[in-house]
Write an enzyme that holds these catalytic residues in place. Sequence first.
Site, mmCIF file in Angstrom:
data_model
loop_
_atom_site.group_PDB
_atom_site.id
_atom_site.type_symbol
_atom_site.label_atom_id
_atom_site.label_comp_id
_atom_site.label_asym_id
_atom_site.label_seq_id
_atom_site.Cartn_x
_atom_site.Cartn_y
_atom_site.Cartn_z
ATOM 1 C CG ASP A 8 42.220 -18.210 -28.322
ATOM 2 O OD1 ASP A 8 42.566 -17.169 -28.938
ATOM 3 O OD2 ASP A 8 41.122 -18.309 -27.740
ATOM 4 C CG ASP B 268 37.197 -6.621 -29.486
ATOM 5 O OD1 ASP B 268 37.721 -5.526 -29.205
ATOM 6 O OD2 ASP B 268 37.855 -7.661 -29.634
ATOM 7 C CG HIS C 162 41.168 -14.242 -29.818
ATOM 8 N ND1 HIS C 162 40.927 -14.526 -28.498
ATOM 9 C CD2 HIS C 162 41.924 -13.118 -29.801
ATOM 10 C CE1 HIS C 162 41.506 -13.611 -27.734
ATOM 11 N NE2 HIS C 162 42.127 -12.756 -28.505
ATOM 12 C CD GLU D 89 37.954 -16.546 -27.739
ATOM 13 O OE1 GLU D 89 39.020 -16.762 -28.331
ATOM 14 O OE2 GLU D 89 37.895 -16.121 -26.565
#
Length: 261
Positions: free
Chosen positions: A136, A67, A138, A143
Site C-alpha cells: 500500500d 518500528d 507505506h 500507512e
Amino acid sequence: MEVIIKDSKKSAGILGAKIIADVIKKKPGAVIGLATGSTPLGLYDELVRLHREEGLSFKEVTSFNLDEYVGLGIEHKCSFISEMHQNLFSKIDINNESINIPDGHAKNIPAMCSAYEEKIQNIGGIDIQLLGIGNDGHLGFNEPGSSLSSRTRLKTLSHETLQANARHFGSIEQVPRHVVTMGLGTIMAAKTCLLLAFGEDKAEAVYQMVEGAVSATWPGTILQHHQRAVVILDEAAAAKLKRRQYYNEVYAGKPDWQRWE
Ligand code: PGA
C-alpha cells in the site's frame, strides 16, 4: 532518486549490503537505520558474510529500527526485536547497548516516542536508513494518509498491512493493530535512504513512489524530496516503471568514482 534494477533479489541484497558496508568502512561509528520484514533478509545475510569473511565490524555502529508492534517484545517471535536478533544482531559484533528499537511494552507511548527521536538527534542523526515498502506504499508503518512530516508515534495498521503480515502470525486476528513507527519526517532526516523492493506485489507502490505524484496517499512518494535516496529493485518490482530504460542507462554509465560494483 537513484533507481537500480537488478536481475535477482539475491544480487540486489548483495549490492544493498555493499552500500551499507561502504558507509561503515568510511565511518566505523556510523548510525544505521534498520528495517524488518522479508525484504532485507538477503541484505542481512550478506552483511553477516562480510562480517565473518571480510572482517566488517559493527562494534562502533549504532542502530535504530524503524518500528515495532505495540504489546510485543523480545518474548514474542514475531516482534521486530526478536526478528532483528535472529536475522542479524546475534550474528555480528554490534554491542547490545547500541541497538535501538521502539519499545513495544512502553507504558507511556508518547514519552517513549519523544525519547526515541531525541536519541536519534543527540547522536547526530541516521547516516543511512534501510527501508522496504508496503504493497500500500507505506514506509516503516506510515500507512496511506500519514503526515509527510510525521515523527515517531503510534499508528493503526491498515487492513492491507494486517493481511500482508498475517502470514507471520498465523491469522489476521493475531496481528497487533497498533504499532510505533518512525515518522516520514524521521526517515527523511536520514542522510541517505536505501530502499529495496521485490516481487510483483510491490510494482504499483514502486511505480507510485518513483514516478507518481507526491502524496500522503502513497507515503513512499515522499522520497522524491530526499536528497539521496537509492532504490534497488528486482525486475518484477520494476515492471510498472515507465522510465526503466533511462534508469538502466544511468546505472550502466555511472562514473567509476560513484560505483559500488
Ligand atoms: P516485506 O514488508 O519486506 O515483508 O515485504 C515491507 C513493508 O511492509 O514495509
